[in-house]
Design a protein around this motif. Structure first.
Motif, mmCIF file in Angstrom:
data_model
loop_
_atom_site.group_PDB
_atom_site.id
_atom_site.type_symbol
_atom_site.label_atom_id
_atom_site.label_comp_id
_atom_site.label_asym_id
_atom_site.label_seq_id
_atom_site.Cartn_x
_atom_site.Cartn_y
_atom_site.Cartn_z
ATOM 1 N N LYS B 45 40.786 14.406 39.051
ATOM 2 C CA LYS B 45 41.154 13.348 38.238
ATOM 3 C C LYS B 45 41.176 13.865 36.812
ATOM 4 C CE LYS B 45 38.771 9.406 40.120
ATOM 5 N NZ LYS B 45 37.574 8.632 39.852
ATOM 6 N N ALA B 187 32.978 10.112 29.715
ATOM 7 C CA ALA B 187 33.052 9.963 31.302
ATOM 8 C C ALA B 187 33.265 11.182 32.132
ATOM 9 C CB ALA B 187 34.250 9.009 31.334
ATOM 10 N N THR B 188 33.387 12.336 31.253
ATOM 11 C CA THR B 188 33.996 13.529 31.996
ATOM 12 C C THR B 188 33.131 14.682 31.691
ATOM 13 O OG1 THR B 188 35.669 13.903 30.454
ATOM 14 C CG2 THR B 188 36.444 12.929 32.704
ATOM 15 N N PRO B 326 41.077 11.122 24.348
ATOM 16 C CA PRO B 326 40.928 10.630 25.554
ATOM 17 C C PRO B 326 41.523 9.165 25.139
ATOM 18 C CG PRO B 326 38.762 10.664 24.584
ATOM 19 C CD PRO B 326 39.770 11.523 23.914
ATOM 20 N N GLU B 327 42.204 8.566 26.279
ATOM 21 C CA GLU B 327 42.865 7.359 25.970
ATOM 22 C C GLU B 327 42.113 6.446 25.561
ATOM 23 O OE1 GLU B 327 44.794 5.773 29.462
ATOM 24 O OE2 GLU B 327 46.337 5.301 28.313
ATOM 25 N N THR B 329 40.060 2.999 25.179
ATOM 26 C CA THR B 329 39.664 2.388 26.214
ATOM 27 C C THR B 329 39.508 0.678 26.294
ATOM 28 O OG1 THR B 329 37.452 2.906 25.641
ATOM 29 C CG2 THR B 329 38.088 3.971 27.405
#
Lengths: 658, 330
Positions: B45, B187-188, B326-327, B329
């Motif tokens: 992902k 998250a990553t 990161p996008e 959220t």
């Protein structure tokens, strides 16, 4: 040189096949962005989720088509060298500028496509919309540059050769080819027609299957508008191209017409099979003197026939005439449909009937045919251009046989190309088919709800009526609990990129459909894609949420309703119920209540006054709007809807999911 | 310096951009192929998200190089096309499959076969492409290529070694870049150690392969090897420094620095080769001078390139800036 001839045929077949494959994608790269500009602009203006749904659906299809177009285009740039090394060695310099500029146009397109497809949440709504412009412009411009190359191959200018060596090539040579202007207008119109026709066809099929909601209605209208407006213009452009061929490539014109004998009073022949041996067209319909009349406005005008050149310098009359006939028939059908539809629209408008576009079954079937007809005409038109150029690769300068590579790897490579491209195309068809079936995000109509198709004039009974069984991917809405049906379906229908913009999904989860489904399932219950305009509903949700919150504050303030909307919009489920209801009241008047999709501060200022004016202005012919927007307003069913507010609100994310 | 030389420099700049940007996208595919363990899905992902918005733009650098080659040096392109048929076709297959499989997986929702099939296609084709391009590049240096024997590039041990090296270099770049991507979002973040390990491993493999290739280089591409010794040593030094700096920066979790250093390591290597290759385009067969298109055409090309880059570079920068974080959220 039997082997060489084979190599030539193989190389030609491979080039033709790769080009045809690429063109089918390239036309969408030209046409879809312009249509997206329109739909997304409408969404920005109105906040109407149907526009957003169309935008998102098309942008997903565009993402796939663009990617395949990009890689197949790369293959072409290599193939020039792999298959036609002598051609490229000799004339690469003359064509360089065109290809370089095309490369940069493609570059710009790819950059902004990245921003557009993945920037729903990162860019403000307006900035996001603005990224479509460079995409559309560079898509169009890159077509233009490529056409310069082809026009130059047809009617080369600006090179000087001595003793078989190029001693001078004007850098701008391709732009000076006399075929350039007619070709580019012909091609750009064709690209728009293919894109518009395909869109129209998809929505027409959807409507034939009973999905007569605003979403399908508008999708059909836009597609049809594009293809039918372009069709008559194409008649002019095509005529120009034909005359141009007559002036500069008389043999091409002769091959198109299957005309063997040079002379005056030349007939115009439609259909039939040109017979190489006799020089006659068998089974064709011949209109005596017509060709001379068309070309020279007099039956005495002398038209050059194929007999004016030695046999080895003639294009293949059978092929070119056949392709030309197909193109003419398909094109004329489109033009006829265009005129007919135009008449009906005018009449309906006079009578005040509501969707201006007729949506009876025969009309829809005709609309469903526009896409295939346009693509067929485009492809056969290319066959005419390229087949009519034979046996030259550069008209009058280099023969195709002299340009080819002598390698014996041609056969396996061609076979490999066929297998690869056909399987990719097959997979793509499956994917696009799945995207195309179903509503905006794959959900179906729910006739049971009060919010059935709100387009007046649509035969409602049909809604649930058909489409049955034909399409396994679309469960019947009626059966079972809605939510079940919806769930399964929304899962299956939505696809990943959706997730890319989907707030609910972890950004990291973008790429897999699985992840996406996960994100969306909860919202599955929000189904109905209905009504035209649900002003109160902040569907737009997606992107600007954060910023919009701020901008939004000013708006809601004026009217009670959706103070909370902007935020909930992004996270489908909860908050929303409060939203929606009051607003429907006719968005025009209540406009301030509509959470503007835009986030820029200044938008708040313009939104109140500016919008209605614009929307009216743009509404198509008169206030009724070809696309029915006026009616949308009228039929927004404000009274009926309140209870469905929850649905409505939740529903906006189909939009997000595109 | 002639106009043709200037065009060559522009082409090498484009090649560098392709290697550092497009190459890393391919390297991401390599790591997709090698993803193992409980985190495999997360890794895939992360890779997919990282390349999603940019791969098409990165890919255009290749088109740019090809176009510049056939416009500026048409005979060289004719020869390359006919002699490197096999590796170039393989690269093309890889390019087509990579792009198609990526979007099919991302947008297909399983309509055309399970996503993980397309994932595998994506991964395998991402690995084929740099390998094939490496083989093709090596042939330019050895000059062992002719239209009569399209298989010849594949019989050269140096060529195959260069193919492997290209794969390793792209994988190394991708792993370094992905460290930064993974670290950017909570998250990553758990993927960081894994990619850091891979980046380090990639650097080691690249170094080892380079050592192993040296004798082959000397043996099979003596002309270029001699020039390499004469001209390219400073660049080799830069490359080594870049590699070492990458490792240090990775250890200290300075991922942006690591990206730059890794780019320096690979870019300097590429320039080392380019400098040594000059003035030959294909050693022993075509030189820059002999293949150059008429000067007026090259001038026109250069103006077009300058104008095009002026138009295209600002949006490129915006593109990368847009997608570094990161996008959001909410």
């Amino acid at each position: 040189m039997v082997l060489a001839a084979d190599a030539v045929d193989l190389a030609r077949a491979q080039t033709a096949f790769s080009l045809a494959f690429h063109i089918c994608f390239a036309v969408f790269g030209v046409g879809l962005p312009w249509m997206l500009i329109y739909t997304q602009w409408r969404w920005l203006r109105t906040g109407d989720p149907v526009w957003l749904a169309l935008t998102k659906k098309w942008s997903r299809a565009f993402a796939v088509l663009f990617a395949v177009g990009a890689v197949s285009g790369t293959v072409l740039s290599f193939e020039f060298g792999l298959l036609w090394p002598a051609f490229m060695s000799k004339y690469g310099g003359a064509l360089g500028l065109s290809f370089t500029m095309e490369g940069f146009a493609f570059f710009a397109e790819a950059i902004f496509v990245g921003m557009y497809l993945y920037g729903w949440k990162r860019l403000s709504a307006r900035a996001h919309w603005l990224t479509l412009w460079p995409i559309a412009i560079s898509g169009t411009v890159s077509t233009l540059f490529i056409i310069t190359v082809n026009a130059w191959m047809n009617t080369p200018r600006g090179i000087v050769e001595r003793g078989g060596k190029v001693v001078e090539e004007k850098p701008l040579a391709p732009f000076t080819s006399p075929s350039f202007l007619p070709q580019i207008s012909h091609m750009l119109l064709a690209a728009l027609m293919c894109a518009g026709g395909t869109v129209a066809a998809i929505y027409a099929v959807g409507m034939l299957r009973g999905r007569r909601d605003a979403y399908h209605q508008r999708g059909l209208s836009i597609g049809l508008a594009v293809v039918l407006v372009c069709a008559p213009l194409q008649l002019i452009a095509g005529d120009w191209a034909g005359r141009n061929a007559g002036d500069h490539q008389p043999l091409k014109l002769a091959a198109m017409e299957g005309l063997y004998h040079t002379g005056s009073n030349a007939p115009f022949t439609l259909g039939g099979i040109y017979d190489d041996k006799t020089g006659n067209v068998r089974y064709g319909v011949e209109i005596p003197g017509m060709l001379s009349l068309l070309e020279g406005f007099s039956t005495r005008h002398v038209i050059t026939g194929l007999d004016s050149a030695p046999p080895d310098e003639r294009p293949d009359g059978t092929l070119v005439h056949g392709a030309f006939t197909v193109m003419i028939v398909a094109g004329s059908a489109l033009i006829g449909l265009s005129l007919l539809t135009g008449l009906v629209v005018v009449r309906r408008r006079r009578r005040g009937e509501t969707p201006l576009l007729p949506t009876g079954r025969p009309w829809l079937i005709a609309a469903a045919g526009t896409g295939p007809a346009a693509v067929l005409a485009m492809l056969t038109g290319w066959e005419v251009t390229e087949g009519g150029r034979q046996p030259w690769i550069v008209g009058g300068h280099m023969r195709v046989v002299d340009a080819v590579t002598g390698g014996d790897g041609a056969e396996p490579i061609f076979a490999g190309t066929l297998v690869l491209y056909l399987s990719l195309a097959g997979a793509l068809v499956l994917i696009l088919r799945k995207m195309a079936t179903g509503g905006p995000s794959g959900e179906q109509l729910r006739p049971g709800l009060p919010s059935g198709p709100s387009i007046p004039g649509a035969p409602r009974p049909r809604d649930g009526g058909d489409g049955r069984g034909t399409d396994p991917t679309k469960p019947r809405p009626e059966q079972g609990g809605d939510s079940d049906g919806e769930d399964g379906r929304s899962g299956s229908k939505e696809s990943a990129p959706a997730a890319a913009y989907d707030p609910a999904a972890d950004p990291a989860a973008r790429h897999t459909a699985r992840a996406d489904q996960g994100g969306h399932r909860p919202s599955g219950a929000q189904p109905v894609l209905v009504p035209d305009r649900r002003p109160g509903e902040p569907a737009p949700a997606t992107d600007p949420t954060t910023t919009r919150g701020a901008a939004g504050t000013s708006t809601p303030a004026s009217t009670p309703a959706p103070a909370s909307t902007p935020a909930p919009a992004s996270t489908p489920a909860p908050a929303v119920p409060s939203a929606g209801e009051p607003a429907p009241a006719g968005e025009r008047s209540a406009s301030p209540a509509i959470p503007r999709p835009r986030s820029e501060p200044h938008s708040a200022g313009t939104s109140g006054g500016g919008r209605p004016g614009v929307s009216l202005r743009r509404g198509g012919p008169g206030r009724y709007g070809l696309f029915g927007r006026r009616h949308a307003g009228k039929h927004a069913l404000p009274g009926r809807r309140p209870d469905s507010g929850a649905h409505t609100a939740g529903r906006n994310d189909p939009g997000e999911t595109r | 310096m002639t106009a043709a030389d200037l065009l060559l420099i522009v082409m090498v700049i484009g090649l560098t951009a392709y290697a550092l940007l497009g190459g890393a996208d391919f390297g991401g595919g390599v790591w997709d192929l090698l993803a193992r363990g409980p985190d495999a899905r997360d890794q895939r992902k992360l890779i997919s998200n990282a390349i999603g918005p940019v791969w098409e733009a990165n890919h255009v650098w290749l088109v740019f190089i090809v176009v510049a080659l056939f416009s500026g040096f048409p005979p060289a392109y004719g020869l390359v096309g006919s002699s490197l048929e096999i590796p170039l076709s393989a690269a093309l297959v890889g390019i087509v499959l990579r792009g198609a499989a990526y979007v099919y997986r991302a947008y297909g929702a399983g309509a055309a076969g399970p996503d993980h099939w397309w994932g595998h296609v994506f991964a395998v084709s991402s690995t084929i492409t740099p390998f094939a391009l490496g083989v093709a590049g090596a042939s330019l240096a050895t000059g062992r290529m002719s239209p009569d024997d399209p298989m010849e590039p594949l019989r050269s041990s140096f060529g195959l070694g260069c193919g492997l090296f290209a794969v390793a270099a792209t994988a190394f770049l991708a792993a370094v870049y992905l460290c930064r991507d993974a670290a950017a979002s909570p998250a990553t973040e758990h993927l960081v150690p894994e990619f850091r390990r891979r980046a380090t491993g990639g650097a080691v493999v690249c170094g080892a392969l380079a050592m192993m290739l040296l004798p082959l280089f000397w043996d099979q591409a003596p002309v270029v090897a001699h020039r390499f010794l004469d001209r390219s040593m400073p660049l080799v030094g830069l490359s080594v420094i870049g590699g070492a700096a990458t490792l240090v920066a990775l250890a200290r979790r300075q991922f942006v620095v690591a990206r730059l250093a890794a780019g320096l390591a690979v870019g300097a290597m590429l320039w080392g080769w380019a400098v040594a290759q000059y003035p030959d385009l294909i050693v022993g067969q075509v030189t820059a001078d002999s293949a150059a298109a008429p000067t007026t055409n090259i001038h026109a090309m250069l103006y077009a390139v300058a104008g095009g880059l002026a138009i295209v570079l600002p949006p490129i920068i915006v593109l990368y800036r847009l997608f570094t974080r990161p996008e959001p959220t909410t």
